[in-house]
Design a protein around this motif. Structure first.
Motif: not given
Length: 287
Positions: A43-47, A53-58
């Motif tokens: 949800e944060v990645a979408q916003l 995947t990229w947001y999770t890695w960060l």
């Protein structure tokens, strides 16, 4: 802060901030299958307009490339304050996080600053450095808090004293609220001076010695100048209410002045005046 510690701090901060945001506050349904508070990573990645995947890695603290524009989007998605945004950028952009660390020199309070402390006669005031070591205080602070003259110079760290000294734990009615303001300032310094390994060593030591520090540190916000109302239960003066204002002192020393102003429409100032008038030092007795 070494490379791995910086990424670990970034990971912890992002997880904490994500957990603070309710789905409803960003226009998402709360649902019934949420096992943890706050938003999901996707949800944060979408916003933020990035891949999950990229947001999770960060957020996992992986060593990946990030840009200013993407960090801006993440800051908006996580609803970061200006201070929190600076903190995120300091941790995520290693090449930008290197605030100059001057060689440690004994700090001296200038005569004009000493006069300001004296003039704040009925406002307990404390001056601290970027590591939260207390380098100056006025007489009102001695009466409300503790006689800092009796504490060795190397032990006058405000963060440590809040957890170590029973006087502080008894003084604040809501001790955790009292501590949170100082931890917010400390975290702001932590992000600003990420190359100073002292912060990591200090945090590790505090977490080892004080279990409640670990919990409160994870929950702490980031603020260079928090304004809070503090209620004290003084052993001699009873209930006292103060508005805390934290001010940065411009100059090369990076000092900060924390001023406790007696709350309006209360008897706090009168109680403090009476407390100071009864000081054995002024009456000619022994301390």
């Amino acid at each position: 802060m070494n490379h791995d510690a910086r990424l670990q701090a970034l990971s912890s901060f992002m997880k904490t901030q994500r957990a603070k945001i309710s789905p409803e506050s960003v226009g998402l349904p709360s649902g019934t299958r949420r096992r943890t508070p706050g938003l999901r990573r996707e949800e944060v990645a979408q916003l933020a307009g990035v891949s999950t995947t990229w947001y999770t890695w960060l957020e996992q603290g992986r060593d990946i490339q990030v840009s200013h524009s993407v960090l801006d989007n993440i800051s908006t998605a996580l609803k970061l304050t200006p201070d929190e945004r600076k903190y995120l950028f300091s941790l995520a952009l290693e090449h930008q996080a290197a605030a100059h660390i001057a060689e440690e020199e004994p700090l001296q309070i200038s005569p004009p600053l000493q006069r300001i402390l004296r003039d704040l006669e009925h406002c307990p005031s404390i001056i601290s450095d970027r590591r939260c070591y207390i380098v100056g205080w006025n007489d009102a602070a001695r009466h409300v808090f503790i006689d800092f003259d009796l504490i060795p110079l190397e032990q006058r760290n405000m963060i440590r004293l809040l957890f170590e000294r029973k006087e502080f734990r008894r003084l604040a009615v809501n001790w955790e609220h009292f501590v949170s303001g100082f931890l917010a300032i400390f975290r702001a310094y932590y992000g600003q001076y990420v190359e100073d390994e002292w912060y990591n060593l200090f945090l590790e030591e505090m977490m080892d010695q004080y279990p409640d520090f670990r919990t409160l540190w994870k929950q702490s916000s980031v603020s260079s100048a928090p304004d809070v109302l503090i209620e004290f239960r003084h052993s001699k003066a009873g209930k006292m209410l103060f508005d805390l204002t934290s001010l940065q002192i411009h100059g090369s020393s990076d000092l900060r002045c924390s001023i406790y102003t007696p709350a309006a429409d209360t008897a706090t100032e009168q109680k403090l005046m009476h407390l100071m008038e009864r000081d054995p030092r002024k009456l000619g007795g022994s301390v």
